[in-house]
Design a protein around this motif. Structure first.
Motif, mmCIF file in Angstrom:
data_model
loop_
_atom_site.group_PDB
_atom_site.id
_atom_site.type_symbol
_atom_site.label_atom_id
_atom_site.label_comp_id
_atom_site.label_asym_id
_atom_site.label_seq_id
_atom_site.Cartn_x
_atom_site.Cartn_y
_atom_site.Cartn_z
ATOM 1 N N VAL A 1 -65.181 -42.105 -140.032
ATOM 2 C CA VAL A 1 -66.417 -42.376 -139.870
ATOM 3 C C VAL A 1 -67.425 -41.803 -138.977
ATOM 4 N N TYR A 2 -67.000 -41.608 -137.833
ATOM 5 C CA TYR A 2 -68.002 -41.063 -136.388
ATOM 6 C C TYR A 2 -67.492 -39.435 -136.532
ATOM 7 N N GLY A 3 -66.576 -39.040 -137.358
ATOM 8 C CA GLY A 3 -66.281 -37.704 -137.402
ATOM 9 C C GLY A 3 -67.150 -36.821 -138.392
ATOM 10 N N ALA A 4 -67.499 -37.658 -139.266
ATOM 11 C CA ALA A 4 -68.022 -37.124 -140.520
ATOM 12 C C ALA A 4 -69.431 -38.074 -141.126
ATOM 13 N N PHE A 5 -69.094 -39.091 -141.652
ATOM 14 C CA PHE A 5 -70.112 -39.895 -142.411
ATOM 15 C C PHE A 5 -71.232 -40.139 -141.376
ATOM 16 N N ALA A 6 -70.910 -40.560 -140.146
ATOM 17 C CA ALA A 6 -72.160 -41.252 -139.367
ATOM 18 C C ALA A 6 -72.950 -39.987 -138.794
ATOM 19 N N TYR B 1 -66.908 -38.339 -128.578
ATOM 20 C CA TYR B 1 -66.124 -39.736 -128.799
ATOM 21 C C TYR B 1 -64.780 -39.504 -128.687
ATOM 22 N N THR B 2 -64.093 -39.946 -127.387
ATOM 23 C CA THR B 2 -62.775 -39.728 -127.372
ATOM 24 C C THR B 2 -61.983 -41.208 -127.311
ATOM 25 N N THR B 3 -60.755 -40.993 -126.501
ATOM 26 C CA THR B 3 -59.802 -41.853 -126.272
ATOM 27 C C THR B 3 -59.235 -42.149 -124.833
ATOM 28 N N PRO B 4 -58.810 -43.040 -124.384
ATOM 29 C CA PRO B 4 -58.182 -43.079 -123.266
ATOM 30 C C PRO B 4 -56.976 -42.444 -123.092
ATOM 31 N N LYS B 5 -56.389 -41.894 -124.130
ATOM 32 C CA LYS B 5 -55.198 -41.120 -124.003
ATOM 33 C C LYS B 5 -55.534 -39.734 -123.529
ATOM 34 N N ILE B 6 -56.564 -39.406 -124.208
ATOM 35 C CA ILE B 6 -57.073 -37.828 -123.968
ATOM 36 C C ILE B 6 -57.537 -37.990 -122.638
ATOM 37 N N ILE B 7 -58.237 -38.908 -122.289
ATOM 38 C CA ILE B 7 -58.790 -38.856 -121.029
ATOM 39 C C ILE B 7 -57.630 -38.927 -119.935
ATOM 40 N N ARG B 8 -56.698 -39.740 -120.218
ATOM 41 C CA ARG B 8 -55.588 -39.814 -119.045
ATOM 42 C C ARG B 8 -54.796 -38.495 -119.272
ATOM 43 N N ASP B 9 -54.656 -37.554 -120.061
ATOM 44 C CA ASP B 9 -54.061 -36.505 -120.367
ATOM 45 C C ASP B 9 -54.839 -35.212 -119.473
ATOM 46 N N LEU B 10 -56.315 -35.585 -119.321
ATOM 47 C CA LEU B 10 -57.202 -34.634 -118.859
ATOM 48 C C LEU B 10 -57.006 -34.850 -117.313
ATOM 49 N N MET B 11 -57.107 -36.168 -116.997
ATOM 50 C CA MET B 11 -56.805 -36.577 -115.605
ATOM 51 C C MET B 11 -55.585 -35.828 -114.970
ATOM 52 N N GLU B 12 -54.402 -35.894 -115.982
ATOM 53 C CA GLU B 12 -53.114 -35.683 -115.264
ATOM 54 C C GLU B 12 -52.942 -34.187 -115.172
ATOM 55 N N VAL C 1 -74.817 -46.363 -130.319
ATOM 56 C CA VAL C 1 -73.596 -46.454 -129.266
ATOM 57 C C VAL C 1 -73.341 -44.855 -128.894
ATOM 58 N N LEU C 2 -73.547 -44.241 -129.973
ATOM 59 C CA LEU C 2 -72.988 -42.730 -129.585
ATOM 60 C C LEU C 2 -74.260 -42.125 -129.161
ATOM 61 N N ASP C 3 -75.541 -42.739 -129.397
ATOM 62 C CA ASP C 3 -76.821 -42.249 -128.898
ATOM 63 C C ASP C 3 -77.187 -40.745 -129.467
ATOM 64 N N VAL C 4 -76.767 -40.760 -130.610
ATOM 65 C CA VAL C 4 -77.064 -39.420 -131.366
ATOM 66 C C VAL C 4 -78.744 -39.165 -131.552
ATOM 67 N N LYS C 5 -79.005 -37.994 -131.322
ATOM 68 C CA LYS C 5 -80.347 -37.742 -131.536
ATOM 69 C C LYS C 5 -80.317 -36.141 -132.168
ATOM 70 N N PRO C 6 -81.374 -35.934 -132.847
ATOM 71 C CA PRO C 6 -81.583 -34.836 -133.816
ATOM 72 C C PRO C 6 -80.895 -33.449 -133.245
ATOM 73 N N ASN C 7 -80.873 -33.167 -132.111
ATOM 74 C CA ASN C 7 -80.115 -31.881 -131.566
ATOM 75 C C ASN C 7 -78.725 -31.978 -131.078
ATOM 76 N N THR C 8 -78.350 -33.274 -131.406
ATOM 77 C CA THR C 8 -76.893 -33.818 -130.762
ATOM 78 C C THR C 8 -75.791 -32.865 -131.696
ATOM 79 N N VAL C 9 -74.909 -32.346 -130.855
ATOM 80 C CA VAL C 9 -73.559 -31.766 -131.260
ATOM 81 C C VAL C 9 -72.439 -32.909 -131.061
ATOM 82 N N LEU C 10 -72.024 -33.659 -132.109
ATOM 83 C CA LEU C 10 -71.085 -34.768 -131.763
ATOM 84 C C LEU C 10 -69.796 -34.247 -132.050
ATOM 85 N N TRP C 11 -68.826 -34.488 -131.103
ATOM 86 C CA TRP C 11 -67.333 -34.430 -131.191
ATOM 87 C C TRP C 11 -66.709 -35.635 -131.067
ATOM 88 N N THR C 12 -66.024 -35.750 -132.240
ATOM 89 C CA THR C 12 -65.264 -37.112 -132.330
ATOM 90 C C THR C 12 -63.872 -36.340 -132.239
#
Ligand code: WT7
Length: 588
Positions: free
Chosen positions: A276-281, A314-325, A254-265
């Motif tokens: 889970v997706y900020g650390a363990f995964a 990996y973000t949320t609709p709330k952050i996306i809305r705030d960016l849009m605004e 789902v997050l399509d993580v690959k070896p060189n990924t920098v993941l920001w949850t």
């Protein structure tokens, strides 16, 4: 439903074909990647491998720390106030071992609870990895929790210790402070409110850099998280070490993580998404987890994407809305070329938000669905499938979803009903803390997990989320609708930013719900009777004739949980003057 599609990216995705993977998929194929899998560890070849002893730290941090090609790779990058702290897998392992040593010195054993009440900081991750190593149950709590919220958690989990900051100690009630053996502070000076305060700054570094992970049974608790509270009272959801299988698979597909990924949850580590997706995964995948310690501003978020070369976000609709605004021109001022995959969770990713990100960040966001109880992402828009705007996507390979009626019968395509998932899968909670009755109520007799969410499935197997089942509204005849359907129509009006629709009860003598809408306006629009009337007329023209909105009210803000979930029940309670209208567990 929207007919438009955003074409799949088949070639570059980890999961190349959904159709070809699903029929042959078995969780065992993922388990094979772990050191605990195999005949050596499972003499009886039990199919669920419950006899295998394991620890998530062996398969995440330690595995990479001991790999000469990976040990120097960043496991955690933390940024706050312009200061960046970076920990390689090797350094993370040392931190984890030293913190485990310290906890053990203070008498912690497998099964004890540690409450962590901290804003995002590296110490949360050191504590989390130390707890896992010993088998101590990690219990993160939002640092912005109220006195009352913390009290419920302290009372029910009876932790051996709490890890916090001097400023937050005051949130601990006298009554419970006495029952907790240790109040650990990540920095001094200690406020001196309680005799058992210990400033631990500098102490882990005195401990040995090795600490063998405790080998635990797969169903040993790893963490305990209270649900965000859009339905009350909060439930303590227990998750286990064996869920690593689901965490790894979902991060990869789902997050399509690959070896060189920098993941920001960008979720708080106290929300299950952050845990889970900020650390363990990401650690199971051996990649870099990035954590932002500063509060949200649009400029800071774009700067973060650019500066840390975030590839998967990996973000949320709330952050996306705030960016849009914050404006359409802002993203073009940053170099976002590293970003290749955007995913969203927690609330509806309405098409307006989806297209905005696609147009301005050149990456269409992929909506994902799950809940604290499911432990991992269960339904998602996968990179190898077309996105249908407004849909939460399809169940992951290995997960079966269905729409059930109130008697547990399967409903045909395009009918509204309760979303259910077939048990088990590696992620499903093993219990609610001290509440087995409530836990049992999640399951039907024939082994389905009831989510409490209302959804429908289309002919192609895409699911559409329509709200929670306690938000359902009665329209004419036997028709039941989700509030989301009406809210989406409201949001199509150019003046409307966000909307919430509730029922105020039945209309006298009619057996249908008395519907009331609450809306916020987009920048530049002013609340007026004329606009209110215009929106009502617009609704009338765009809804079925048997759905009538009696009242529309303007609000400056809608009540939401900290993770950005709309709290319709708060509006309902306020409206009806019943308890629950207070701002418990909310953003403000
Ligand atoms: C509830 C779960 C969400 C991450 C895990 C923690 C709602 C979740 C979506 C989505 C619309 C969503 C559901 C679910 N939800 N994902 N993509 N679209 N609603 O989750 O805090 O336990 O909340 O969040 O209603 O039941 P949580």
């Amino acid at each position: 439903m929207i007919r438009a599609r955003i074409p799949a990216r088949k070639n570059s995705a980890n999961l190349k074909s959904y159709e070809k993977t699903c029929p042959y998929f078995s969780w065992e194929d993922i388990e094979k990647e772990f050191s605990w899998y195999g005949p050596d560890h499972s003499p009886d070849h039990s199919p669920d491998h419950s006899s295998n002893r394991m620890n998530i730290m062996t398969e995440s941090i330690d595995r990479w720390a001991e790999d000469p090609d990976r040990c120097a790779h960043d496991a955690l990058v933390f940024s706050k106030g312009g200061q960046v702290q970076t920990y390689s897998y090797q350094q993370m392992k040392i931190k984890s071992c030293q913190w485990a040593g310290l906890l053990t010195e203070y008498g912690f054993n497998a099964g004890d609870r540690l409450i962590v009440l901290l804003p995002p900081c590296p110490e949360i991750f050191f504590a989390m990895s130390a707890c896992a190593r010993i088998g101590v149950i990690f219990c993160p709590v939002f640092s912005s929790s109220s006195f009352y919220e913390l009290e419920i958690r302290l009372e029910s989990t009876s932790p051996r210790g709490i890890l916090t900051l001097p400023d937050l100690v005051e949130k601990i009630s006298y009554e419970f402070a006495g029952q907790i053996s240790h109040i650990f502070l990540t920095q001094g000076p200690a406020p001196g409110l309680f005799p058992n305060e210990v400033v631990i700054a500098g102490m882990p570094e005195q401990m040995p850099p090795e600490f063998e992970p405790e080998m635990l049974s797969g169903d040993a608790p790893l963490y305990l998280i209270y649900t965000s509270g859009s339905t009350r009272p909060p439930k303590g959801v227990i998750h286990t070490h064996q869920e690593m299988t689901g965490m790894l698979a979902s991060a990869r597909w789902v997050l399509d993580v690959k070896p060189n990924t920098v993941l920001w949850t960008d979720a708080d580590p106290a929300w299950v998404t952050g845990t889970v997706y900020g650390a363990f995964a990401p650690w199971l995948c051996g990649v870099t987890a990035f954590v932002q310690g500063d509060p949200f501003t649009a400029a800071n978020w774009y700067w973060t994407l650019e500066k840390f070369k975030i590839s998967v976000w990996y973000t949320t609709p709330k952050i996306i809305r705030d960016l849009m605004e914050a404006g359409d021109d802002l993203p073009s001022r940053y170099d976002l070329s590293a970003l290749r995959h955007v995913t969203s969770v927690g609330a509806p990713l309405i098409p307006e938000l989806l297209y905005w990100v696609g147009d301005h960040l050149r990456c269409y966001p992929h909506d994902t669905w799950w809940m604290t109880e499911t432990g991992i992402i269960c339904i998602a828009n996968l990179a190898c499938n077309d996105i249908k705007p407004g849909s939460i996507g399809k169940p992951l390979p290995g997960i079966k979803a269905a729409i059930l009626d109130e008697n547990g019968k399967h409903l045909p395509a395009l009918s509204l009903g309760e979303l259910a998932l077939k048990c088990p899968w590696p992620g499903l909670t093993v219990g609610l803390w001290q509440d087995n009755d409530r836990f049992q109520r999640y399951f039907t007799d024939d082994g389905w997990f009831l989510t409490g969410d209302i959804a429908l499935e289309d002919e192609e197997g895409y699911f559409y989320h329509q709200g929670r089942n306690d938000d359902l509204l009665k329209a004419g005849g036997d028709k039941v609708i989700g509030p989301f359907e009406i809210e989406q129509v409201l949001c199509v009006h150019p003046a409307v930013a966000e909307a919430a629709v509730i029922s105020k009860g039945s209309e006298p003598g009619k057996g249908i719900s008395y519907l009331k809408a609450f809306i916020t306006l987009k920048k530049g629009y002013i609340q007026s009777t004329r606009l209110n009337y215009e929106i009502k007329t617009f609704l009338k023209g765009n809804l079925a004739p048997d759905i009538v909105i009696r009242e529309i009210i303007f609000l400056d803000k809608l009540p939401k949980t900290r993770s950005g979930k709309l709290l319709r029940r708060v509006l309902r309670a306020r409206e009806l003057g019943i308890p629950g209208g207070e701002s418990l567990n909310m953003q403000d």
